[in-house]
Design an enzyme around this catalytic site. Structure first.
Site, mmCIF file in Angstrom:
data_model
loop_
_atom_site.group_PDB
_atom_site.id
_atom_site.type_symbol
_atom_site.label_atom_id
_atom_site.label_comp_id
_atom_site.label_asym_id
_atom_site.label_seq_id
_atom_site.Cartn_x
_atom_site.Cartn_y
_atom_site.Cartn_z
ATOM 1 N N TRP A 192 30.744 40.980 -20.495
ATOM 2 C CA TRP A 192 30.936 41.211 -19.062
ATOM 3 C C TRP A 192 30.156 42.458 -18.659
ATOM 4 C CZ3 TRP A 192 35.241 44.503 -16.751
ATOM 5 C CH2 TRP A 192 35.272 44.378 -15.354
ATOM 6 N N ASP A 273 40.143 42.438 -24.902
ATOM 7 C CA ASP A 273 40.155 42.306 -23.445
ATOM 8 C C ASP A 273 40.679 40.910 -23.133
ATOM 9 O OD1 ASP A 273 39.767 42.174 -20.727
ATOM 10 O OD2 ASP A 273 37.681 42.847 -20.766
ATOM 11 N N LYS A 309 43.187 36.528 -12.666
ATOM 12 C CA LYS A 309 42.829 35.112 -12.708
ATOM 13 C C LYS A 309 44.050 34.219 -12.881
ATOM 14 C CE LYS A 309 38.502 36.604 -13.033
ATOM 15 N NZ LYS A 309 38.109 38.014 -12.878
#
Length: 462
Positions: A192, A273, A309
């Site tokens: 990311w 993560d 999300k």
């Protein structure tokens, strides 16, 4: 005889001595100029202080910001701005990592709306949370990722805090690492985009380990393991718990086991993560399998969680950071240090989103509703993967698009080149990031054929 007042006498004395004073002042000013010149001449523009830089602006410009340069636009925000200014009626945005329904609209989980109504009805106050956030939320977040039956959790040796979503947790832990002797952190290549500046700003050198084979559009597992074995002992390694961003390519269970074994051999510190738990496969337990495996294997890991999300709480900035310690006393000391870094940064986290997650995860019925609705989001994205792949194959594309359906989570790492991405934008008004990452949440039943034809065009059908 004229008597002069004291003030007049002083004025006459200053006038009489003006020549001497003027000469002395001139000498002082001359010496001052020489000192200033000799001092500033040794400073390069990059090393000047704020006041020096402001003083160096053109004459007559009094703004202290005149020397500021225009920063480059954020890749995602800049993409959104370009999309919003495009007046083409069939434009498509597949760059943003936010879920959209099949009509292309933002989606609020029904269970979230129910929880909000219950919270409003309770007429709660808006007092500060503690530095570590809402305790009930933190406890439920830890159970969500580690599992109710986690021995480390039951033994009280996991320190946890609420954070400003995943981004805030990454920064807090990065600063904590830098404070206690870590000089670098290893991240997958690619990862990311925001991981790198977050850790750099936290004071760490960012190093990369091989993760993805662009030629085969698959996990570069052998090189991943080789790079892990070459890491200095004690290094921190960042791992994506599930739905790797941007590639969508996760290790298998057996591969995760080997990663765990090598991390143990090298005494590495695994830092997970977890941004998509439950959203990736639709099964929160499956998406947390790697985290739980590492704890069972005896690693003292760290985990950062995001609820953007899976709960659709993008704007609420709800996350958690946790560290598995050797014993409860060590966990308390770790917690105290996490709080030390939170306090001067943002003092304490927001409450509303934490209350929503707490309301849902503390109620078995609402939790079941969440699981069902989260599964629905995951299935819609999986369905779009198959439709996009099928549409590309039906057009007679000469390349394999198997990776579109073998990947998991929100993104499809398409394999498009930068030039092809630019052509996709300029010719077909389809916006994705320059690395070819497509947000499958932006693909709908109405635009999937259009996207496939556009990709077929810019790749020349091969």
């Amino acid at each position: 005889m004229t008597i002069l007042r004291p003030a007049t006498q002083a004025l006459l004395r200053r006038t009489a001595n003006r020549g001497v004073l003027t000469a002395a002042a001139s000498t002082v000013r001359s010496r001052a100029r020489s000192v200033v010149v000799s001092t500033t001449s040794t400073l390069t523009p990059s090393r000047r202080g704020f006041a020096d830089a402001a003083a160096a602006t053109t004459v007559g410009n009094t703004s202290p910001w005149a020397h500021f340069k225009m920063a480059p636009p954020d890749p995602i925000i800049g993409l959104n701005e370009a999309y919003n200014s495009d007046d083409f009626p069939d434009k498509v945005n597949v760059g943003v990592g936010a879920y959209r329904c099949d009509q292309g609209m933002p989606f609020v989980l029904p269970v979230v709306m129910e929880a909000e109504k219950a919270i409003i009805a309770e007429e709660m106050d808006h007092e500060y949370s503690g530095i570590a956030g809402c305790p009930d939320f933190v406890n439920l977040a830890l159970k969500f990722v580690y599992g109710d039956d986690c021995a480390a959790l039951q033994e009280g040796r996991i320190a946890g805090v609420q954070t400003l979503s995943g981004t805030g947790g990454l920064r807090v832990f990065g600063e904590t690492l830098a404070t206690f002797g870590h000089k670098h952190i290893y991240v997958p290549d690619p990862t990311w985009g925001n991981h790198i500046p977050i850790f750099k700003n936290a004071g760490l050198e960012v190093r990369k380990y091989r993760y993805y084979d662009n030629d085969s559009c698959s996990l570069d597992f052998s090189n991943l393991i080789d790079d892990m074995r070459a890491m200095p002992e004690g290094s921190c390694i960042l791992l994506h718990a599930c739905a790797h961003n941007p590639t969508g390519m996760d290790p298998t269970v057996d591969q995760w086991k080997e990663i765990s074994n090598v991390a143990m051999e090298k005494n590495l510190l695994p830092f997970f993560d977890s941004a998509y738990q439950g959203f990736a496969s639709g099964d929160a337990r499956k998406d947390a399998a790697a985290v739980r495996m590492f704890v069972e294997d005896g690693h003292n890991i760290a985990v950062v969680q995001s609820f953007s999300k899976n709960f659709g709480l993008y704007g609420q900035r709800i996350g958690a950071l946790s560290v598995v310690a050797a014993d409860p006393e060590e966990a308390k000391r770790v917690l105290s240090q996490l709080k030390v870094h939170i306090r001067p940064s943002y003092s304490n986290p927001p409450r509303h989103g934490a209350r929503i997650v707490t309301k849902i995860l503390s109620d078995p019925e609402k939790t079941n509703d969440f699981v069902h609705q989260c599964m629905g989001m995951a299935k819609r994205i999986d369905g779009m993967r198959y439709e996009l792949r099928q549409a590309l194959e039906d057009l007679g594309s000469g390349r394999s698009w198997d990776h579109v359906t073998s990947q998991i989570g929100m993104f499809a790492y398409s394999g498009l080149t930068k030039d092809q991405v630019v052509a996709l934008r300029e010719k077909h008004h389809i916006y994705c990031t320059l690395d070819g990452r497509i947000s499958m949440a932006g693909v709908t039943s109405n635009n999937v054929e259009y996207i496939a034809r556009a990709i077929h065009d810019v790749t020349g059908g091969k």
